[in-house]
Scaffold this motif. Structure first.
Motif, PDB file in Angstrom:
ATOM      1  N   ARG A   1     -18.165   0.237  24.109  1.00  0.00           N
ATOM      2  CA  ARG A   1     -18.022  -0.815  25.102  1.00  0.00           C
ATOM      3  C   ARG A   1     -17.595  -0.177  26.419  1.00  0.00           C
ATOM      4  NH1 ARG A   1     -18.242  -5.411  22.599  1.00  0.00           N
ATOM      5  NH2 ARG A   1     -17.055  -6.805  23.931  1.00  0.00           N
TER       6      ARG A   1
ATOM      7  N   HIS B   1     -28.378  -0.946  29.701  1.00  0.00           N
ATOM      8  CA  HIS B   1     -28.052  -2.317  29.310  1.00  0.00           C
ATOM      9  C   HIS B   1     -27.954  -3.121  30.603  1.00  0.00           C
ATOM     10  CE1 HIS B   1     -26.775  -1.840  24.933  1.00  0.00           C
ATOM     11  NE2 HIS B   1     -27.228  -0.661  25.302  1.00  0.00           N
TER      12      HIS B   1
ATOM     13  N   GLY C   1     -24.591   1.805  26.055  1.00  0.00           N
ATOM     14  CA  GLY C   1     -25.708   2.414  25.350  1.00  0.00           C
ATOM     15  C   GLY C   1     -25.546   3.923  25.246  1.00  0.00           C
TER      16      GLY C   1
ATOM     17  N   CYS D   1     -21.620  -3.929  26.478  1.00  0.00           N
ATOM     18  CA  CYS D   1     -21.970  -2.814  25.588  1.00  0.00           C
ATOM     19  C   CYS D   1     -22.196  -1.540  26.392  1.00  0.00           C
ATOM     20  CB  CYS D   1     -23.262  -3.111  24.837  1.00  0.00           C
ATOM     21  SG  CYS D   1     -23.181  -4.524  23.739  1.00  0.00           S
TER      22      CYS D   1
ATOM     23  N   THR E   1     -26.230   0.749  20.953  1.00  0.00           N
ATOM     24  CA  THR E   1     -24.852   0.542  21.389  1.00  0.00           C
ATOM     25  C   THR E   1     -23.938   1.547  20.697  1.00  0.00           C
ATOM     26  OG1 THR E   1     -25.257  -1.795  21.784  1.00  0.00           O
ATOM     27  CG2 THR E   1     -22.965  -1.123  21.496  1.00  0.00           C
TER      28      THR E   1
END
Length: 158
Positions: free
Chosen positions: A14, A80, A88, A86, A11
């Protein structure tokens, strides 16, 4: 202590940190990778936002772009889940490539494409990124970017 994330799945932010084009790129990557039903959902989004002809063209571009990544990637892109907020590392690289290409920053898009696919396929990936990025830009004018509708936790990191 939890197991470390697979390379590319770590992560790094966002989805809400991204521009609409970048977030759209990530969401459509996730939709494409989640199976036929979600690919049909993506195609429907494109047709609603862009009209029948341009929507079909955008979906064909997404399919070509993601297929190129899947078949000629340096390694599999880690995604993801559709409902995951999140972002990635691989998804971020993908989003940045699409955004750079859509802004005419072709050298930057090529650099990021070379991180995703073999060097001999980077020019094709960068060109497809520009096409998809421009379609996503047109969509941001007409409708908000897609929201997750399905979630398949077994096919993704989160």
């Amino acid at each position: 202590m939890s197991a470390p994330a697979a390379r590319g799945g770590a992560t790094v932010g966002r989805l809400s940190d991204l521009s609409p084009v970048e977030a759209g790129a990530v969401m459509y990557l996730r939709l494409w990778g989640d199976g036929m039903q979600t690919r049909m959902d993506a195609a429907q989004d494109f047709q609603i936002a862009l009209g029948t002809d341009q929507g079909r063209a955008a979906m064909l571009t997404l399919d070509r772009l993601c297929s190129l990544c899947a078949h000629h990637g340096r390694r599999p892109l880690i995604r993801h889940g559709l409902g995951c907020v999140c972002l990635g590392a691989d998804e971020n690289c993908f989003a940045q490539m699409i955004a750079a290409a859509s802004e005419g920053a072709r050298e930057d898009a090529m650099m990021m494409a070379s991180l995703i696919v073999r060097p001999d396929f980077a020019p094709a990936l960068a060109a497809l990124s520009e096409e998809l990025g421009l379609a996503l830009r047109r969509m941001t004018v007409s409708i908000p970017m897609p929201t997750p509708r399905h979630q398949n936790p077994t096919a993704t990191l989160h």
